[in-house]
Design an enzyme around this catalytic site. Structure first.
Site, short mmCIF file in Angstrom:
data_model
loop_
_atom_site.label_atom_id
_atom_site.label_comp_id
_atom_site.label_asym_id
_atom_site.label_seq_id
_atom_site.Cartn_x
_atom_site.Cartn_y
_atom_site.Cartn_z
CD GLU A 69 118.52 -58.12 -25.04
OE1 GLU A 69 118.32 -58.17 -26.27
OE2 GLU A 69 117.64 -58.36 -24.21
NE ARG A 108 109.10 -61.14 -27.45
CZ ARG A 108 109.09 -62.45 -27.73
NH1 ARG A 108 108.17 -63.23 -27.17
NH2 ARG A 108 109.97 -62.96 -28.54
CD GLU A 153 111.93 -63.22 -22.22
OE1 GLU A 153 111.84 -61.98 -22.27
OE2 GLU A 153 112.18 -63.93 -23.22
#
Length: 872
Positions: free
Chosen positions: A297, A380, A791
């Site tokens: 990413e 997160r 995920e």
């Protein structure tokens, strides 16, 4: 007339040189039909499946060599915590076949900007002389030669000197504990979340407070626990290492980059920036990746940039493919975490029920030497540290730590699994302290439709969709007879001294959306051709997860044509611009909707044409007439998640007059569009003498909404589960730190290949592995009522870890019954911090039997507190 075998063909009748995948595609081709075809919801074969199976799938390093190709090898720093004194490339240039060696000075000559970074521009493409080396393996430049071997020899020949004079008496910060001691944090990214009362007051020591009032006014005994939990990192170990091919053209004024990346636009932007080339003249293309898992990413970009600099200066194509050892050593991985917590629960002294009351938890993650995505990963984790349980009084703080490790980055789950592991560890601790079963404590404290998360999100159809975790838990608990399994395991443990079994049942909810609002957008370009076939280009990338296949299914459904008539060629920044990385499990949600938008535009334009033709006309006939009627049969589609369903502002205060009936912190935003939910059971058996383990059973139930492709979704669940199991049981990363002084230099990564780093193999897969998708569910917030899947199941693999912990607890209890050495009376106490991953060493030593206790006590340690060393 049959004349026998064709001498120019094969036994099955195909020409000798025709690729197997082409034959399979020809067999699957269909004649045009006017019959409506339902492609969505069908377990269609992965679009690249035949190519994968025949070995004909082409990856970046498989692209045929262009004329005058040069091969690249990076110049890497051999130590850190030192200043770069000099880089002498002259020895490399003396090697025959070395064409060039490029460093920071060459970027300056190009007029480029050396700064990089996905959020903060705190990284550099090539470290300049005088700069502080951030980590062992930092990129100093690139050597290119006519062969790979020559380029590597040239890189090794570069003479690099370091200046450590001003740093004598200090040491590199490697671990989270080092960072805490040195106060080495990204202070501006420390985030805090509070709900309910002051947990510091509520969680008074038992000597000062033995009773408390719950939020509904009932009274009971307050039980308080306090402790810590550590989790190691994880290597992405994608099958295809980072690879880039940069081809200059028009006298090096244009660059075409073929890269194995999840982020084509980010690759385009930084290659343009560093080489001083307009972005419009830089194109990044990606056909497919051999895995990404988040590791491509952001951490793939530097490799493309290095190759781009060399290609720009030499005006020759440059290929750079990292060796596995280099890729593992310098690209970073999953963030290691340390948590410190204090939690309390109310025990009803009349009926024995237990309700969670307060949680105070602090999370630290090891971000490495540059920020990369460390802050969002930690955010997160904070969003998931509640998992599926309601804490009326809640306080959490996340602190990102800056160390001398390589910059750590996104990895499947993006901090969510680390947060949920902390939760489940705390639930185990409280269950022991309250003398109730962990299963009962979990079920009694799951969210209901009347509750809200600490960050203000509600549950239910109009908020996040149907809340299915409690019913899914009840279903598995009953159908799998969890009480019976536990009783059977207990009987087994009673009859076996050196083999122990454990059982774990875990829930999960995983928030779906990028927490940065601007990232929740996607585009697609759709072309309808006059033969009735469709070409789709979109902003996502294919890394094996089946994104292109699902997008093709969406398009096929929209046009009412067979799936074989829709094709995605590649992902390219000159087709769909300004894309976001394929991450956060959001790609189908974004690009499926964007593709549907484009298809609907074309269908609407062609509707008058279709109505003018006889009923039952094929799309080919409609398209042909549409072409002659000058109808535009290309469309750009776009989709963005609604403003009120994404984004979260940590610093925002409650507006004046904010409605009191709305959840606390809901004024800050709505970080997730919805939750993907699941429950998993795992049963394991451990060998007390060796620490080996095997997973006997794994049963997984996941709510994926109305699946676009059940076969792909089940495959994603299986892969995520095993990868989560690997992280939590066997994948251990080791750095040169205070616990590993035999590795040199300090902060160097030791586990840089399969010889020292173990991922799950075939015999690690659960002996019985059942995966089910929840039936008759939908999701009003995503394309065709589906849900994201990449995920969310990852954490369910940790059910194996907690089952191992259960088995270890049984072994410790067995040791207590036999009587251990008086040197450690606490060796078999019920609570123990079982750190992740549960390696064989950790399992063996945590069993605290007479043998391990004697070994530990001989070194002056205690079995109750002994911890095999890992790098956190």
């Amino acid at each position: 007339k049959h004349l026998g075998p064709d001498p120019n063909g094969t036994a099955d009748g195909r020409a000798k040189d025709v690729p197997l995948a082409a034959v399979a595609a020809a067999k699957n081709s269909k004649q045009p039909s006017s019959k409506q075809v339902d492609s969505v919801g069908r377990p269609a074969t992965h679009a690249s499946g035949p190519l994968h199976c025949t070995g004909e799938a082409a990856y970046t390093d498989d692209i045929p060599a262009p004329a005058n190709l040069l091969h690249g090898s990076l110049i890497l720093a051999s130590k850190c915590h030192a200043k770069l004194a000099s880089v002498n490339v002259a020895p490399a240039l003396q090697i025959p076949g070395v064409v060039g060696a490029f460093t920071y000075e060459d970027i300056v000559k190009l007029g480029g900007d050396n700064r990089m970074g996905p959020i903060l521009l705190d990284e550099v493409a090539f470290l300049p002389v005088g700069g502080m080396v951030g980590f062992v393996g930092q990129v100093l430049g690139i050597v290119v030669g006519i062969t790979q071997e020559i380029a590597e020899s040239g890189a090794r020949a570069v003479a690099v000197e370091y200046d450590e004079d001003g740093l004598k008496g200090t040491k590199a910060v490697v671990s989270i504990e080092d960072a805490i001691e040195a106060n080495s944090f990204w202070a501006e990214s420390i985030h805090e979340m509070t709900r309910g009362g002051d947990v510091k007051v509520i969680l008074q020591p038992p000597s000062q407070q033995t009773t408390a009032n719950t939020t509904d006014g009932t009274k009971g005994k307050l039980v308080i626990v306090e402790g810590s939990m550590r989790m190691g990192g994880q290597e992405h170990f994608y099958l295809e290492p980072n690879s880039s091919l940069v081809v200059p053209s028009e006298s090096a004024t244009r660059l075409t980059i073929y890269a194995s990346t999840q982020a084509p636009t980010k690759t385009q932007d930084f290659c343009a920036r560093v080489t001083n080339t307009p972005a419009a003249k830089v194109v990044c293309r990606i056909k497919r990746m051999g895995g990404g898992f988040g590791g491509k990413e952001t951490r793939s970009v530097f490799a493309s940039v290095a190759a781009a600099v060399a290609a720009k200066v030499t005006n020759r194509p440059v290929r750079l493919t990292l060796g596995r050892d280099v890729d593992m050593a310098i690209t970073g991985g999953r963030h290691a975490f340390l948590s410190k917590y204090k939690a309390g629960a109310i025990v009803d002294e009349e009926n024995g029920s237990v309700k969670l009351h307060a949680l105070d938890v602090r999370l630290y993650n090891n971000g490495g030497c540059n920020f990369d995505l460390t802050g969002p990963v930690l955010d997160r984790a904070l969003f998931h540290v509640d998992n599926c349980y309601y804490w009326p009084n809640f306080h959490s703080v996340g602190t990102p730590c800056k160390t001398s490790q390589p910059p750590h980055t996104a990895f499947r789950g993006f901090g969510g699994p680390q947060g949920m592991v902390v939760t489940e560890h705390i639930m185990d601790h409280l269950a022991l302290a309250c003398n109730v079963s962990g299963d009962q404590l979990r079920r009694d404290n799951m969210y209901t439709l009347d509750d809200a998360t600490p960050f203000g999100m509600r549950f239910g159809l109009s908020f996040t969709g149907k809340w299915n975790v409690p019913s899914m838990w009840d279903r598995l608990h009953a159908e799998l007879d969890v009480p019976g399994r536990r009783a059977t395991a207990a009987e087994f443990n009673k009859n076996n001294k050196w083999k122990k079994r454990g059982v774990s049942l875990l829930p999960t909810k995983f928030g779906i959306a990028f927490t940065a609002k601007f990232m929740n957008q996607g585009g697609a370009l759709v072309h309808l051709y006059t033969d009735g076939t469709v070409l789709v280009s979109h902003g996502g990338t294919e890394m094996g997860q089946g994104l292109h296949t699902k997008v093709c299914q969406v398009a096929a459904q929209a046009f009412g044509i067979p799936l074989d008539d829709v094709y995605v060629d590649d992902s390219s920044t000159d087709k769909v611009a300004n894309t976001l990385p394929s991450a956060a499990s959001m790609s189908t949600d974004l690009y499926g909707m964007a593709t549907l938008d484009a298809c609907r535009q074309i269908v609407k334009r062609l509707q008058p044409i279709k109505e003018s033709l006889p009923p039952g006309s094929t799309l080919k006939e409609v398209a042909k007439k549409g072409f002659f009627e000058r109808v535009d049969m290309s469309a750009h589609g776009f989709f963005a998640v609604d403003d009120d369903r994404c984004g979260y502002d940590w610093a925002k205060d409650a507006p004046e007059g904010y409605p009191a009936d709305l959840p606390e912190n809901s004024w800050k935003g709505h970080p997730f569009n919805y939750f993907t939910q699941g429950v998993a059971l795992a049963e394991v058996e451990i060998d007390v003498l060796t620490g080996d383990h095997k997973t006997i059973v794994a049963d997984v139930l996941v709510d994926v909404g109305s699946s676009i492709n059940p076969a792909i979704d089940i495959g994603q669940i299986e892969g995520a589960f095993v990868q989560g199991m690997g992280w939590s049981t066997m994948e251990e990363i080791v750095y040169a730190d205070d616990d590993h002084t035999w590795i040199r230099p300090r902060a160097k990564m030791f586990t840089t290949g399969p010889g020292t780093y173990k991922i799950p193999s075939f015999n690690d897969v659960p002996e019985r592995f059942d995966v089910s998708l929840l039936e008759d569910v939908d999701n009003p917030f995503a394309v065709h009522s589906s849900k994201a899947i990449g995920e969310p199941p990852f954490f369910l693999g940790c059910s194996v870890f907690f089952a191992i912990k259960d088995a270890v607890a049984a072994a410790r209890k067995g040791g207590e019954e036999e009587g251990l050495s008086s040197a450690d009376d606490n060796a078999t106490s019920d609570y123990f911090e079982f750190r992740l991953p549960a390696t064989s060493e950790r399992i063996r030593m945590a069993c605290a039997d007479a043998i391990s206790s004697e070994c530990i006590s001989s070194t002056g340690g205690l079995a109750s507190s002994f911890q095999p060393k890992g790098s956190v």
